[in-house]
Design a protein around this motif. Structure first.
Motif, PDB file in Angstrom:
ATOM      1  N   PRO A   1       0.864  -1.106   0.057  1.00 49.55           N
ATOM      2  CA  PRO A   1      -0.109   0.072  -0.091  1.00 49.55           C
ATOM      3  C   PRO A   1       1.005   1.315   0.219  1.00 49.55           C
ATOM      4  O   PRO A   1       0.609   2.336  -0.498  1.00 49.55           O
ATOM      5  CB  PRO A   1      -0.914   0.048   1.095  1.00 49.55           C
ATOM      6  CG  PRO A   1      -0.070  -1.223   2.196  1.00 49.55           C
ATOM      7  CD  PRO A   1       0.567  -1.893   1.280  1.00 49.55           C
ATOM      8  N   LEU A   2       2.090   1.069   0.598  1.00 56.36           N
ATOM      9  CA  LEU A   2       2.739   2.553   0.578  1.00 56.36           C
ATOM     10  C   LEU A   2       3.343   2.475  -0.922  1.00 56.36           C
ATOM     11  O   LEU A   2       3.471   3.904  -1.112  1.00 56.36           O
ATOM     12  CB  LEU A   2       4.032   2.238   1.606  1.00 56.36           C
ATOM     13  CG  LEU A   2       3.691   2.152   3.019  1.00 56.36           C
ATOM     14  CD1 LEU A   2       4.970   1.881   3.738  1.00 56.36           C
ATOM     15  CD2 LEU A   2       2.995   3.106   3.359  1.00 56.36           C
ATOM     16  N   LYS A   3       3.487   1.638  -1.595  1.00 55.55           N
ATOM     17  CA  LYS A   3       3.970   1.971  -3.031  1.00 55.55           C
ATOM     18  C   LYS A   3       2.746   2.664  -3.944  1.00 55.55           C
ATOM     19  O   LYS A   3       3.142   3.673  -4.528  1.00 55.55           O
ATOM     20  CB  LYS A   3       4.446   0.812  -3.702  1.00 55.55           C
ATOM     21  CG  LYS A   3       4.963   0.916  -5.222  1.00 55.55           C
ATOM     22  CD  LYS A   3       5.353  -0.556  -5.704  1.00 55.55           C
ATOM     23  CE  LYS A   3       5.803  -0.238  -7.211  1.00 55.55           C
ATOM     24  NZ  LYS A   3       5.869  -1.317  -7.987  1.00 55.55           N
TER      25      LYS A   3
ATOM     26  N   GLU B   1       2.588   6.434  -5.591  1.00 62.09           N
ATOM     27  CA  GLU B   1       2.349   6.363  -7.125  1.00 62.09           C
ATOM     28  C   GLU B   1       1.317   7.651  -7.197  1.00 62.09           C
ATOM     29  O   GLU B   1       1.043   8.168  -8.182  1.00 62.09           O
ATOM     30  CB  GLU B   1       2.092   5.156  -7.722  1.00 62.09           C
ATOM     31  CG  GLU B   1       3.146   4.197  -7.901  1.00 62.09           C
ATOM     32  CD  GLU B   1       2.675   2.716  -8.177  1.00 62.09           C
ATOM     33  OE1 GLU B   1       1.627   2.480  -8.454  1.00 62.09           O
ATOM     34  OE2 GLU B   1       3.534   1.905  -8.553  1.00 62.09           O
ATOM     35  N   LEU B   2       0.280   7.331  -6.332  1.00 63.27           N
ATOM     36  CA  LEU B   2      -0.594   8.226  -6.380  1.00 63.27           C
ATOM     37  C   LEU B   2      -0.389   9.602  -6.181  1.00 63.27           C
ATOM     38  O   LEU B   2      -0.857  10.649  -6.612  1.00 63.27           O
ATOM     39  CB  LEU B   2      -1.867   7.960  -5.210  1.00 63.27           C
ATOM     40  CG  LEU B   2      -2.890   8.523  -5.109  1.00 63.27           C
ATOM     41  CD1 LEU B   2      -3.856   8.637  -6.420  1.00 63.27           C
ATOM     42  CD2 LEU B   2      -3.947   8.284  -3.881  1.00 63.27           C
ATOM     43  N   ASN B   3       0.686  10.099  -5.075  1.00 61.50           N
ATOM     44  CA  ASN B   3       1.182  11.149  -4.914  1.00 61.50           C
ATOM     45  C   ASN B   3       1.831  11.883  -6.031  1.00 61.50           C
ATOM     46  O   ASN B   3       1.876  12.984  -6.291  1.00 61.50           O
ATOM     47  CB  ASN B   3       1.916  11.118  -3.827  1.00 61.50           C
ATOM     48  CG  ASN B   3       1.237  11.220  -2.315  1.00 61.50           C
ATOM     49  OD1 ASN B   3       0.326  11.700  -2.272  1.00 61.50           O
ATOM     50  ND2 ASN B   3       2.069  10.718  -1.216  1.00 61.50           N
ATOM     51  N   GLU B   4       2.636  10.725  -6.813  1.00 62.00           N
ATOM     52  CA  GLU B   4       3.458  11.331  -7.992  1.00 62.00           C
ATOM     53  C   GLU B   4       2.367  11.709  -9.047  1.00 62.00           C
ATOM     54  O   GLU B   4       2.488  12.676  -9.816  1.00 62.00           O
ATOM     55  CB  GLU B   4       4.148  10.151  -8.535  1.00 62.00           C
ATOM     56  CG  GLU B   4       5.084  10.575  -9.724  1.00 62.00           C
ATOM     57  CD  GLU B   4       5.873  11.544  -9.696  1.00 62.00           C
ATOM     58  OE1 GLU B   4       6.062  12.458 -10.372  1.00 62.00           O
ATOM     59  OE2 GLU B   4       6.569  12.071  -8.408  1.00 62.00           O
TER      60      GLU B   4
ATOM     61  N   ALA C   1      -0.388  15.819 -12.312  1.00 64.06           N
ATOM     62  CA  ALA C   1      -1.777  16.677 -12.595  1.00 64.06           C
ATOM     63  C   ALA C   1      -1.960  18.017 -12.153  1.00 64.06           C
ATOM     64  O   ALA C   1      -2.041  19.034 -12.738  1.00 64.06           O
ATOM     65  CB  ALA C   1      -3.015  15.831 -12.017  1.00 64.06           C
ATOM     66  N   MET C   2      -1.350  18.332 -10.966  1.00 61.60           N
ATOM     67  CA  MET C   2      -0.981  19.818 -10.359  1.00 61.60           C
ATOM     68  C   MET C   2       0.017  20.769 -11.352  1.00 61.60           C
ATOM     69  O   MET C   2      -0.369  21.539 -11.846  1.00 61.60           O
ATOM     70  CB  MET C   2      -0.566  20.069  -9.136  1.00 61.60           C
ATOM     71  CG  MET C   2      -1.893  19.310  -8.063  1.00 61.60           C
ATOM     72  SD  MET C   2      -1.149  19.430  -6.433  1.00 61.60           S
ATOM     73  CE  MET C   2      -1.004  21.099  -6.294  1.00 61.60           C
ATOM     74  N   ALA C   3       0.910  19.896 -11.903  1.00 63.76           N
ATOM     75  CA  ALA C   3       1.990  20.466 -12.820  1.00 63.76           C
ATOM     76  C   ALA C   3       1.225  20.966 -14.067  1.00 63.76           C
ATOM     77  O   ALA C   3       1.350  21.999 -14.716  1.00 63.76           O
ATOM     78  CB  ALA C   3       3.026  19.711 -13.046  1.00 63.76           C
ATOM     79  N   LEU C   4       0.495  19.919 -14.511  1.00 65.06           N
ATOM     80  CA  LEU C   4      -0.097  20.183 -15.965  1.00 65.06           C
ATOM     81  C   LEU C   4      -0.973  21.353 -15.657  1.00 65.06           C
ATOM     82  O   LEU C   4      -1.356  21.932 -16.541  1.00 65.06           O
ATOM     83  CB  LEU C   4      -0.969  18.834 -16.684  1.00 65.06           C
ATOM     84  CG  LEU C   4      -1.812  18.904 -17.589  1.00 65.06           C
ATOM     85  CD1 LEU C   4      -0.987  19.457 -18.524  1.00 65.06           C
ATOM     86  CD2 LEU C   4      -2.279  17.688 -17.820  1.00 65.06           C
ATOM     87  N   GLN C   5      -2.011  21.248 -14.730  1.00 68.02           N
ATOM     88  CA  GLN C   5      -2.991  22.450 -14.357  1.00 68.02           C
ATOM     89  C   GLN C   5      -2.310  23.663 -14.313  1.00 68.02           C
ATOM     90  O   GLN C   5      -2.860  24.594 -15.068  1.00 68.02           O
ATOM     91  CB  GLN C   5      -3.785  22.236 -13.289  1.00 68.02           C
ATOM     92  CG  GLN C   5      -4.958  22.835 -12.925  1.00 68.02           C
ATOM     93  CD  GLN C   5      -5.775  22.462 -11.728  1.00 68.02           C
ATOM     94  OE1 GLN C   5      -5.023  22.086 -10.692  1.00 68.02           O
ATOM     95  NE2 GLN C   5      -7.118  22.641 -11.590  1.00 68.02           N
ATOM     96  N   ASN C   6      -1.324  23.856 -13.720  1.00 71.28           N
ATOM     97  CA  ASN C   6      -0.636  25.041 -13.612  1.00 71.28           C
ATOM     98  C   ASN C   6      -0.040  25.487 -14.988  1.00 71.28           C
ATOM     99  O   ASN C   6      -0.015  26.727 -15.354  1.00 71.28           O
ATOM    100  CB  ASN C   6       0.672  25.074 -12.810  1.00 71.28           C
ATOM    101  CG  ASN C   6       0.149  25.079 -11.091  1.00 71.28           C
ATOM    102  OD1 ASN C   6      -0.962  25.633 -10.918  1.00 71.28           O
ATOM    103  ND2 ASN C   6       1.004  24.542 -10.371  1.00 71.28           N
TER     104      ASN C   6
END
Length: 92
Positions: free
Chosen positions: A4-6, A10-13, A18-23
């Protein structure tokens, strides 16, 4: 073995990407003029200004932004009802 930690990493990445694309999309500004109308919006689909005959129509820009936000939410709901993006792309 299930880690689950992996998956959290991956979810955080994915979230960071997604945030970088949005910006990046917010930085792309489109200006379009047809006849007496002029619109400025960013590639994240946010309308910055609407002018008709050179007169700023802030209420119209706000109304269009609200309508697009509602449409995006309804589209997301419909996608979830239909099994999500993975199902549409042949996943599952």
């Amino acid at each position: 073995m299930f880690n689950p930690l992996k998956q959290v990493g991956e979810l955080n990445e994915l979230r960071k990407q997604a945030m970088a694309l949005q910006n990046a999309l917010k930085q792309i500004i489109i200006n379009e003029q047809k006849g007496r109308a002029e619109v400025e919006l960013s590639a994240d689909m946010k309308i910055h200004s609407v002018k008709v005959n050179g007169e700023e129509m802030k209420d119209l820009a706000d109304c269009l932004n609200d309508a697009m936000e509602k449409a995006q939410k309804r589209a997301a709901q419909k996608m979830q009802e239909m099994g999500g993006l993975g199902n549409l792309l042949g996943g599952r």
